[in-house]
Design an enzyme around this catalytic site. Structure first.
Site, mmCIF file in Angstrom:
data_model
loop_
_atom_site.group_PDB
_atom_site.id
_atom_site.type_symbol
_atom_site.label_atom_id
_atom_site.label_comp_id
_atom_site.label_asym_id
_atom_site.label_seq_id
_atom_site.Cartn_x
_atom_site.Cartn_y
_atom_site.Cartn_z
ATOM 1 N N ARG A 202 -4.332 -8.320 -20.345
ATOM 2 C CA ARG A 202 -4.990 -7.729 -21.209
ATOM 3 C C ARG A 202 -4.267 -6.616 -22.277
ATOM 4 N NH1 ARG A 202 -10.452 -7.142 -20.491
ATOM 5 N NH2 ARG A 202 -10.328 -5.044 -21.198
ATOM 6 N N ASP B 213 -11.443 1.513 -23.631
ATOM 7 C CA ASP B 213 -11.607 1.087 -22.279
ATOM 8 C C ASP B 213 -11.354 2.588 -21.486
ATOM 9 O OD1 ASP B 213 -12.265 -1.383 -22.336
ATOM 10 O OD2 ASP B 213 -10.287 -2.180 -21.871
ATOM 11 N N GLU C 69 2.665 -7.651 8.774
ATOM 12 C CA GLU C 69 2.889 -6.105 8.793
ATOM 13 C C GLU C 69 3.830 -5.740 7.419
ATOM 14 O OE1 GLU C 69 1.513 -3.745 10.425
ATOM 15 O OE2 GLU C 69 0.460 -5.462 11.208
ATOM 16 N N PRO D 174 0.792 -1.299 -0.019
ATOM 17 C CA PRO D 174 -0.081 -0.013 0.020
ATOM 18 C C PRO D 174 0.893 1.340 0.071
ATOM 19 C CG PRO D 174 0.010 -0.895 2.182
ATOM 20 C CD PRO D 174 0.633 -2.206 1.304
HETATM 21 N N1 SAM Z 1 1.744 -2.517 7.567
HETATM 22 C C1 SAM Z 1 1.712 -2.550 6.292
HETATM 23 C C2 SAM Z 1 1.393 -0.793 6.079
HETATM 24 O O1 SAM Z 1 1.137 -0.255 6.591
HETATM 25 O O2 SAM Z 1 1.916 -0.358 5.023
HETATM 26 C C3 SAM Z 1 0.455 -3.044 5.536
HETATM 27 C C4 SAM Z 1 0.650 -4.581 5.687
HETATM 28 S S1 SAM Z 1 -0.565 -5.317 4.728
HETATM 29 C C5 SAM Z 1 -1.638 -5.931 6.030
HETATM 30 C C6 SAM Z 1 0.161 -6.938 4.311
HETATM 31 C C7 SAM Z 1 0.532 -6.837 2.823
HETATM 32 O O3 SAM Z 1 -0.698 -6.881 1.925
HETATM 33 C C8 SAM Z 1 1.450 -5.908 2.375
HETATM 34 O O4 SAM Z 1 2.744 -6.233 2.831
HETATM 35 C C9 SAM Z 1 1.157 -5.880 0.866
HETATM 36 O O5 SAM Z 1 1.805 -6.822 0.148
HETATM 37 C C10 SAM Z 1 -0.212 -6.335 0.723
HETATM 38 N N2 SAM Z 1 -1.062 -4.896 0.223
HETATM 39 C C11 SAM Z 1 -1.735 -4.403 1.369
HETATM 40 N N3 SAM Z 1 -2.552 -3.293 0.873
HETATM 41 C C12 SAM Z 1 -2.289 -3.360 -0.273
HETATM 42 C C13 SAM Z 1 -2.429 -2.461 -1.439
HETATM 43 N N4 SAM Z 1 -3.068 -1.333 -1.432
HETATM 44 N N5 SAM Z 1 -1.816 -2.502 -2.813
HETATM 45 C C14 SAM Z 1 -0.781 -3.643 -2.712
HETATM 46 N N6 SAM Z 1 -0.636 -4.536 -1.688
HETATM 47 C C15 SAM Z 1 -1.079 -4.287 -0.687
#
Ligand code: SAM
Length: 261
Positions: free
Chosen positions: A165, A180, A127, A100
């Site tokens: 795609r 698209d 995490e 994220p």
């Molecule tokens: N503690 C992290 C933070 O606050 O940035 C979030 C960890 S999340 C619970 C676990 C995993 O989900 C991340 O390491 C990532 O690989 C994936 N993930 C969560 N949200 C995502 C998003 N919006 N886009 C891409 N991957 C995501």
């Protein structure tokens, strides 16, 4: 295009990667997907892949060793002390962490990534991953939106779908993606199919008229109107002709008239 997906949960991908467009693209050889279980690369009898964070705090962190080991084994290389990034110039594939905290995945980013023959996708869990993975291994970080998923697997599926795609030959009609939403910076015009009258709701006359030029104009105007109404932020970056701008101005004028007493 080939994807190596590094994950703790390879079983999550069955179904999504076996059916419809991605399934067909794999069958036809346009796409190769190799699922790599990070646990297989974790040293020790128990193949431990996560540990508690230094400094305390809740949750677990994915350890660096299994992830570095996985990349070294998959690519048959040794990661140089200054990190993997220097290997990109030698033709090694980008390593993308789904997170994220990454740059937002947009259609323009997808087009940029679609030129690669191979990508390694790293799915985080818990995490997230130890920061040294981000600093010395990963070459790009992508987010699929401003929200937090439980893991990177669904984000990796989204990325694979978006990129598949774009591979020539995957969609029957090569023009299919041209209109698209987001392809040219606008949202797509509305679609209708038979019947022409459904529960008293009729299809716009223009769609039944057979008038090609007028239909093209109507679709463009619908696309502009939708984008203005739903995602006006996109218009700043969209490629707009003088005619488009004039049409948008008339829409804006008429909406101002509506609110002016
Ligand atoms: N503690 C992290 C933070 O606050 O940035 C979030 C960890 S999340 C619970 C676990 C995993 O989900 C991340 O390491 C990532 O690989 C994936 N993930 C969560 N949200 C995502 C998003 N919006 N886009 C891409 N991957 C995501």
């Amino acid at each position: 295009m080939r994807f190596d997906i590094l994950t703790l949960f390879p079983e999550m991908f069955a179904g999504v990667f076996d059916a419809t467009i991605i399934g067909r693209a794999r069958e036809m050889g346009h796409v190769e997907i190799v699922l790599r279980n990070i646990r297989d690369y974790a040293p020790g009898k128990h193949h431990v892949t996560d540990d508690t964070p230094y400094g305390g705090g809740g949750g677990m962190i994915m350890k660096p060793e299994p992830i570095f080991n996985a990349v070294e084994a998959i690519l048959g290389i040794e990661i140089p002390p200054d990190g993997y990034r220097s290997l990109l110039q030698q033709g090694y594939p980008p390593i993308i962490l789904l997170t994220p905290q990454g740059r937002l995945l947009k259609q323009a980013v997808a087009r940029e990534l679609a030129v690669h023959e191979r990508l390694l996708l790293l799915c985080g869990r818990y995490e997230g991953v130890d920061e040294r993975v981000c600093q010395f291994l990963v070459t790009d970080e992508l987010s699929i939106g401003d929200y937090v998923l439980s893991g990177g697997e669904i984000a990796a599926m989204v990325l694979v779908d978006v990129l598949t795609r774009l591979i020539p030959g995957v969609l029957g009609d090569p023009e299919a993606t041209a209109n698209d939403s987001h392809s040219a910076g606008l949202l797509e015009y509305p679609h209708y199919t038979r019947p022409a009258n459904y529960r008293g709701q009729t299809v716009p006359d223009i769609l039944l008229s057979g008038h090609h030029a007028k239909l093209t104009e109507w679709r463009r105007q619908q696309s502009l109107a939708r984008t203005l109404a739903r995602r006006p932020d996109l218009l700043a970056e969209a490629e707009l002709s003088e005619v488009d701008r004039k049409y948008l101005a008339t829409l804006q004028d008429s909406s101002e008239d509506e609110v002016t007493p």
